[in-house]
Design a protein around this motif. Structure first.
Motif, PDB file in Angstrom:
ATOM      1  N   ASP A   1      84.093 101.932 -27.702  1.00 48.23           N
ATOM      2  CA  ASP A   1      82.621 102.011 -27.851  1.00 48.23           C
ATOM      3  C   ASP A   1      82.085 100.593 -28.023  1.00 48.23           C
ATOM      4  O   ASP A   1      83.009  99.597 -27.882  1.00 48.23           O
ATOM      5  N   ILE A   2      80.987 100.398 -28.482  1.00 56.29           N
ATOM      6  CA  ILE A   2      80.284  99.130 -28.375  1.00 56.29           C
ATOM      7  C   ILE A   2      80.863  98.393 -29.513  1.00 56.29           C
ATOM      8  O   ILE A   2      80.822  97.008 -29.553  1.00 56.29           O
ATOM      9  N   LYS A   3      81.184  98.751 -30.775  1.00 52.85           N
ATOM     10  CA  LYS A   3      81.571  98.161 -31.707  1.00 52.85           C
ATOM     11  C   LYS A   3      83.003  97.502 -31.385  1.00 52.85           C
ATOM     12  O   LYS A   3      83.373  96.320 -31.543  1.00 52.85           O
ATOM     13  N   GLU A   4      83.998  98.141 -30.682  1.00 52.13           N
ATOM     14  CA  GLU A   4      85.018  97.652 -30.316  1.00 52.13           C
ATOM     15  C   GLU A   4      85.179  96.502 -29.287  1.00 52.13           C
ATOM     16  O   GLU A   4      85.891  95.625 -29.171  1.00 52.13           O
ATOM     17  N   GLN A   5      84.021  96.666 -28.284  1.00 55.19           N
ATOM     18  CA  GLN A   5      84.038  95.716 -27.474  1.00 55.19           C
ATOM     19  C   GLN A   5      83.271  94.471 -28.259  1.00 55.19           C
ATOM     20  O   GLN A   5      83.591  93.297 -27.485  1.00 55.19           O
ATOM     21  N   ILE A   6      82.390  94.479 -28.950  1.00 54.11           N
ATOM     22  CA  ILE A   6      82.049  93.302 -29.714  1.00 54.11           C
ATOM     23  C   ILE A   6      83.361  92.662 -30.444  1.00 54.11           C
ATOM     24  O   ILE A   6      83.354  91.243 -30.457  1.00 54.11           O
ATOM     25  N   THR A   7      84.139  93.528 -31.136  1.00 53.75           N
ATOM     26  CA  THR A   7      85.263  92.876 -31.705  1.00 53.75           C
ATOM     27  C   THR A   7      85.994  92.053 -30.855  1.00 53.75           C
ATOM     28  O   THR A   7      86.706  91.225 -31.253  1.00 53.75           O
ATOM     29  N   GLN A   8      86.398  92.932 -29.523  1.00 54.58           N
ATOM     30  CA  GLN A   8      87.268  92.122 -28.537  1.00 54.58           C
ATOM     31  C   GLN A   8      86.670  90.790 -28.101  1.00 54.58           C
ATOM     32  O   GLN A   8      87.281  89.847 -27.941  1.00 54.58           O
ATOM     33  N   LEU A   9      85.279  90.726 -27.921  1.00 58.54           N
ATOM     34  CA  LEU A   9      84.373  89.541 -27.584  1.00 58.54           C
ATOM     35  C   LEU A   9      84.617  88.502 -28.577  1.00 58.54           C
ATOM     36  O   LEU A   9      84.617  87.267 -28.199  1.00 58.54           O
ATOM     37  N   GLU A  10      84.557  88.840 -29.922  1.00 59.26           N
ATOM     38  CA  GLU A  10      84.469  87.878 -30.725  1.00 59.26           C
ATOM     39  C   GLU A  10      86.021  87.525 -31.008  1.00 59.26           C
ATOM     40  O   GLU A  10      86.054  86.063 -31.305  1.00 59.26           O
ATOM     41  N   ALA A  11      86.984  88.111 -30.644  1.00 67.43           N
ATOM     42  CA  ALA A  11      88.252  87.523 -30.762  1.00 67.43           C
ATOM     43  C   ALA A  11      88.502  86.760 -29.377  1.00 67.43           C
ATOM     44  O   ALA A  11      89.315  85.509 -29.597  1.00 67.43           O
ATOM     45  N   ASP A  12      87.979  87.109 -28.362  1.00 69.95           N
ATOM     46  CA  ASP A  12      88.079  86.282 -27.115  1.00 69.95           C
ATOM     47  C   ASP A  12      87.451  84.816 -27.559  1.00 69.95           C
ATOM     48  O   ASP A  12      87.892  83.921 -27.082  1.00 69.95           O
ATOM     49  N   LEU A  13      86.237  85.074 -28.121  1.00 67.26           N
ATOM     50  CA  LEU A  13      85.464  83.885 -28.139  1.00 67.26           C
ATOM     51  C   LEU A  13      86.321  82.890 -29.378  1.00 67.26           C
ATOM     52  O   LEU A  13      86.284  81.606 -28.833  1.00 67.26           O
ATOM     53  N   GLN A  14      86.968  83.440 -30.339  1.00 71.12           N
ATOM     54  CA  GLN A  14      87.577  82.348 -31.169  1.00 71.12           C
ATOM     55  C   GLN A  14      88.904  81.873 -30.480  1.00 71.12           C
ATOM     56  O   GLN A  14      89.186  80.779 -30.836  1.00 71.12           O
ATOM     57  N   GLU A  15      89.547  82.478 -29.607  1.00 73.07           N
ATOM     58  CA  GLU A  15      90.652  82.227 -29.046  1.00 73.07           C
ATOM     59  C   GLU A  15      90.368  81.070 -27.995  1.00 73.07           C
ATOM     60  O   GLU A  15      90.901  80.240 -27.950  1.00 73.07           O
ATOM     61  N   LEU A  16      89.112  81.347 -27.234  1.00 75.24           N
ATOM     62  CA  LEU A  16      88.638  80.236 -26.458  1.00 75.24           C
ATOM     63  C   LEU A  16      88.305  78.945 -27.026  1.00 75.24           C
ATOM     64  O   LEU A  16      88.527  77.801 -26.623  1.00 75.24           O
ATOM     65  N   SER A  17      87.783  79.092 -28.302  1.00 77.34           N
ATOM     66  CA  SER A  17      87.340  77.898 -29.058  1.00 77.34           C
ATOM     67  C   SER A  17      88.724  77.161 -29.561  1.00 77.34           C
ATOM     68  O   SER A  17      88.620  75.925 -29.518  1.00 77.34           O
ATOM     69  N   SER A  18      89.660  77.840 -30.040  1.00 78.59           N
ATOM     70  CA  SER A  18      90.912  77.294 -30.426  1.00 78.59           C
ATOM     71  C   SER A  18      91.561  76.522 -29.259  1.00 78.59           C
ATOM     72  O   SER A  18      91.929  75.493 -29.346  1.00 78.59           O
ATOM     73  N   LEU A  19      91.551  77.167 -28.060  1.00 76.13           N
ATOM     74  CA  LEU A  19      92.199  76.490 -26.776  1.00 76.13           C
ATOM     75  C   LEU A  19      91.422  75.293 -26.271  1.00 76.13           C
ATOM     76  O   LEU A  19      91.825  74.125 -26.029  1.00 76.13           O
ATOM     77  N   LEU A  20      90.030  75.351 -26.517  1.00 77.11           N
ATOM     78  CA  LEU A  20      89.301  74.218 -26.292  1.00 77.11           C
ATOM     79  C   LEU A  20      89.520  72.961 -27.146  1.00 77.11           C
ATOM     80  O   LEU A  20      89.399  71.969 -26.660  1.00 77.11           O
ATOM     81  N   GLU A  21      89.726  73.235 -28.389  1.00 79.53           N
ATOM     82  CA  GLU A  21      90.027  72.380 -29.317  1.00 79.53           C
ATOM     83  C   GLU A  21      91.353  71.467 -29.045  1.00 79.53           C
ATOM     84  O   GLU A  21      91.405  70.357 -29.329  1.00 79.53           O
ATOM     85  N   LYS A  22      92.327  72.244 -28.560  1.00 82.83           N
ATOM     86  CA  LYS A  22      93.651  71.860 -28.319  1.00 82.83           C
ATOM     87  C   LYS A  22      93.778  71.216 -26.853  1.00 82.83           C
ATOM     88  O   LYS A  22      94.676  70.272 -26.617  1.00 82.83           O
ATOM     89  N   SER A  23      92.794  71.445 -25.989  1.00 83.56           N
ATOM     90  CA  SER A  23      92.856  71.093 -24.432  1.00 83.56           C
ATOM     91  C   SER A  23      92.522  69.500 -24.406  1.00 83.56           C
ATOM     92  O   SER A  23      91.822  69.080 -25.229  1.00 83.56           O
ATOM     93  N   GLU A  24      93.318  68.948 -23.565  1.00 79.73           N
ATOM     94  CA  GLU A  24      92.984  67.224 -23.049  1.00 79.73           C
ATOM     95  C   GLU A  24      92.460  67.230 -22.119  1.00 79.73           C
ATOM     96  O   GLU A  24      91.855  65.960 -21.759  1.00 79.73           O
ATOM     97  N   ARG A  25      92.802  68.032 -21.008  1.00 80.31           N
ATOM     98  CA  ARG A  25      92.328  67.688 -19.568  1.00 80.31           C
ATOM     99  C   ARG A  25      90.958  68.094 -19.220  1.00 80.31           C
ATOM    100  O   ARG A  25      90.578  69.180 -19.718  1.00 80.31           O
ATOM    101  N   LYS A  26      90.155  67.188 -18.834  1.00 77.93           N
ATOM    102  CA  LYS A  26      88.931  67.348 -18.462  1.00 77.93           C
ATOM    103  C   LYS A  26      88.451  68.904 -17.575  1.00 77.93           C
ATOM    104  O   LYS A  26      87.680  69.468 -18.015  1.00 77.93           O
TER     105      LYS A  26
END
Length: 227
Positions: free
Chosen positions: A2-27
């Motif tokens: 359902d849409i609530k679960e989709q939002i939860t998954q997207l929020e988790a994806d966004l959080q992980e992407l932000s974490s990876l972006l902070e750790k990445s060094e290659r342009k």
């Protein structure tokens, strides 16, 4: 799902992407992560909007038949203080509608606005890819007379040159390049050529006359161009 679960998954994806972006060094890696981050933020904003609409339909099924049509908010002003970026939306009578009809959602790099049933219309605005990250928990809205003020809490006190990264890229793309090793006279000649090409007959005659006189002076040993 359902849409609530989709939002939860997207929020988790966004959080992980932000974490990876902070750790990445290659342009190149950062560019890929930022592009994916923008896609997820856009999808998340859409899903949240759908969730709000679904909740409204469930709460008042009759509202579907009398729902107002939606227009996009395209005009706004903004400025900033040390801690906040401030977005100003001029919306006549917005202070007269129910506070529940004014919804603003924040993510680290975006915000979305939905104002329901204002003068017979819904008003919507989404801004993605903010220039700098914001603190979504400490960002908020204020309803004033004929105006909605959106307060984006900066994560750092760094001054923003523009509102979004897209605007910054556009400005940098349009900025003329400067060759520090170039001969200054080349720039003058380019400018004169442009004036000549764009000018009328009188302008062209004036430039031709000035050029001829300049060349005559050079032949006589006078290097100054007297326009």
């Amino acid at each position: 799902m359902d849409i609530k679960e989709q939002i939860t998954q997207l929020e988790a994806d966004l959080q992980e992407l932000s974490s990876l972006l902070e750790k990445s060094e290659r342009k190149r890696v950062q560019d890929v992560l930022q592009e994916e981050q923008k896609k997820v933020e856009k999808e998340l904003a859409t899903k949240r909007q759908q969730q709000l609409q679904q909740a409204k339909r469930e709460a008042d099924p009759s509202a579907v038949s009398k729902a107002a049509y939606t227009v996009k908010i395209t005009s706004y002003a903004w400025d900033q203080s040390e801690k906040f970026v401030k977005i100003y939306l001029d919306l006549k009578d917005v202070h007269k509608i129910s506070a529940e009809n004014v919804e603003v959602d924040f993510t680290e790099r975006s915000f979305s606005v939905l104002i329901k049933d204002l003068n017979g219309k819904n008003h919507q605005m989404t801004v993605l890819n903010l220039l700098q990250p914001i603190d979504e928990k400490d960002s908020y809205k204020k309803v004033k007379t004929d105006m909605l003020l959106i307060m984006l809490k900066k994560q750092t006190t760094k001054k923003w040159e523009c509102l979004t990264a897209v605007e910054k890229q556009s400005k940098e793309k349009d900025k003329p390049s400067v060759d520090e090793n170039a001969d200054p006279s080349d720039g003058l000649m380019s400018m004169l050529k442009k004036i000549y090409d764009d000018g009328d007959d009188e302008m062209k005659r004036t430039i031709n006359k000035a050029w001829t006189e300049s060349q005559d002076k050079k032949k006589r040993g006078d290097d100054m161009m007297d326009f």
